[in-house]
Design an enzyme around this catalytic site. Structure first.
Site, PDB file in Angstrom:
ATOM      1  CG  ASP A 104       2.503  -1.032  -4.744  1.00  0.00           C
ATOM      2  OD1 ASP A 104       2.614  -2.093  -4.139  1.00  0.00           O
ATOM      3  OD2 ASP A 104       1.402  -0.591  -5.137  1.00  0.00           O
ATOM      4  CG  PHE A 153      -3.699   1.900   0.221  1.00  0.00           C
ATOM      5  CD1 PHE A 153      -3.053   1.827  -1.001  1.00  0.00           C
ATOM      6  CD2 PHE A 153      -4.139   3.135   0.666  1.00  0.00           C
ATOM      7  CE1 PHE A 153      -2.868   2.960  -1.784  1.00  0.00           C
ATOM      8  CE2 PHE A 153      -3.966   4.279  -0.104  1.00  0.00           C
ATOM      9  CZ  PHE A 153      -3.328   4.181  -1.329  1.00  0.00           C
TER      10      PHE A 153
HETATM   11  P1  IMP Z   1       4.201   1.655  -8.305  1.00  0.00           P
HETATM   12  O1  IMP Z   1       4.307   2.339  -9.632  1.00  0.00           O
HETATM   13  O2  IMP Z   1       3.091   0.617  -8.286  1.00  0.00           O
HETATM   14  O3  IMP Z   1       5.487   1.102  -7.775  1.00  0.00           O
HETATM   15  O4  IMP Z   1       3.618   2.705  -7.296  1.00  0.00           O
HETATM   16  C1  IMP Z   1       4.333   3.737  -6.796  1.00  0.00           C
HETATM   17  C2  IMP Z   1       3.388   4.826  -6.346  1.00  0.00           C
HETATM   18  O5  IMP Z   1       2.110   4.311  -5.962  1.00  0.00           O
HETATM   19  C3  IMP Z   1       3.921   5.482  -5.105  1.00  0.00           C
HETATM   20  O6  IMP Z   1       4.751   6.559  -5.436  1.00  0.00           O
HETATM   21  C4  IMP Z   1       2.661   5.915  -4.411  1.00  0.00           C
HETATM   22  O7  IMP Z   1       2.281   7.194  -4.865  1.00  0.00           O
HETATM   23  C5  IMP Z   1       1.623   4.933  -4.805  1.00  0.00           C
HETATM   24  N1  IMP Z   1       1.404   3.902  -3.757  1.00  0.00           N
HETATM   25  C6  IMP Z   1       1.748   2.606  -3.792  1.00  0.00           C
HETATM   26  N2  IMP Z   1       1.380   1.960  -2.667  1.00  0.00           N
HETATM   27  C7  IMP Z   1       0.796   2.893  -1.887  1.00  0.00           C
HETATM   28  C8  IMP Z   1       0.223   2.858  -0.555  1.00  0.00           C
HETATM   29  O8  IMP Z   1       0.165   1.842   0.152  1.00  0.00           O
HETATM   30  N3  IMP Z   1      -0.270   4.038  -0.102  1.00  0.00           N
HETATM   31  C9  IMP Z   1      -0.244   5.194  -0.819  1.00  0.00           C
HETATM   32  N4  IMP Z   1       0.297   5.269  -2.048  1.00  0.00           N
HETATM   33  C10 IMP Z   1       0.797   4.124  -2.584  1.00  0.00           C
END
Ligand code: IMP
Ligand code: MG
Length: 181
Positions: A104, A153
């Site tokens: 993300d 989400f």
């Molecule tokens: P990042 O560090 O922002 O890249 O986020 C990664 C983590 O955020 C993932 O491993 C998920 O646990 C959580 N995450 C990001 N987007 C979503 C979503 O749409 N649904 C559920 N969990 C999410």
């Protein structure tokens, strides 16, 4: 009253997820032939993806798990990442494949890439089931991507909202009233 009632739209059915996972598995089998593959699952979100993906792997591999601090109960990243549960083994000389549920902002994987690279692996690559490129903050991309998704989400197949919905067998978008309480 079922968790299925809270889903507004299904984005990936069980069959579609199976096809995606089989395709990535075939790529890994090809790319890691003759290597010392260690699959590292990032808990808890990648649990189901990892379990399905490793069963598509036909070459020798080992597995390990780590957990990092996550979103808490919100839907946006705090930007701060900490290791809550570390790996059991040394990475020296191993070909590491980090297995994530979703990329993300990129904060989690860029932190892990830096942290694990410092442990002298032979190689390190990133595999994510889903990619939300629109929301990226860190300069990072995965080597294996199951599918790209829009900025919504999503839950299911390991992904949670406030620790719930991980047990949905498909991936879907939650109804807005769930967030609004
Ligand atoms: P990042 O560090 O922002 O890249 O986020 C990664 C983590 O955020 C993932 O491993 C998920 O646990 C959580 N995450 C990001 N987007 C979503 C979503 O749409 N649904 C559920 N969990 C999410
Ligand atoms: Mg996660």
């Amino acid at each position: 009253m079922s968790i299925h009632d809270d889903v507004e739209e299904i984005l990936f059915t069980e069959e579609q997820l199976h096809e995606i996972v089989a395709r990535i598995g075939a790529e890994i089998n090809r790319d890691y032939a003759g290597k010392n593959l260690l699959m590292v699952s990032v808990l808890k979100g990648s649990l189901i993806f990892m379990a399905d993906l490793m069963r598509q792997i036909t070459i020798h591999c080992a597995i390990d798990f780590l957990a990092v601090s996550s979103y808490g109960n919100g839907t946006t990243s705090s930007g701060e990442v900490r290791i809550l549960k570390d790996l059991d083994q040394s990475l020296a000389g191993k070909d590491i494949l980090v297995v994530e549920d979703i990329l993300d902002s990129g904060n989690t994987l860029s932190f892990l890439l830096k942290n694990l690279s410092a442990r002298n692996p032979a190689s390190i690559r990133l595999c994510t089931l889903l990619d939300k490129p629109e929301r990226r903050k860190a300069n990072i991309n995965a080597d294996y991507v199951g599918a790209r998704v829009e900025d919504k989400f999503i839950v299911g197949y390991g992904l949670d909202y406030a620790e719930r919905y991980r047990n949905l067998p498909y991936i879907g978008v939650l109804k807005p009233e769930i967030y609004q309480g």
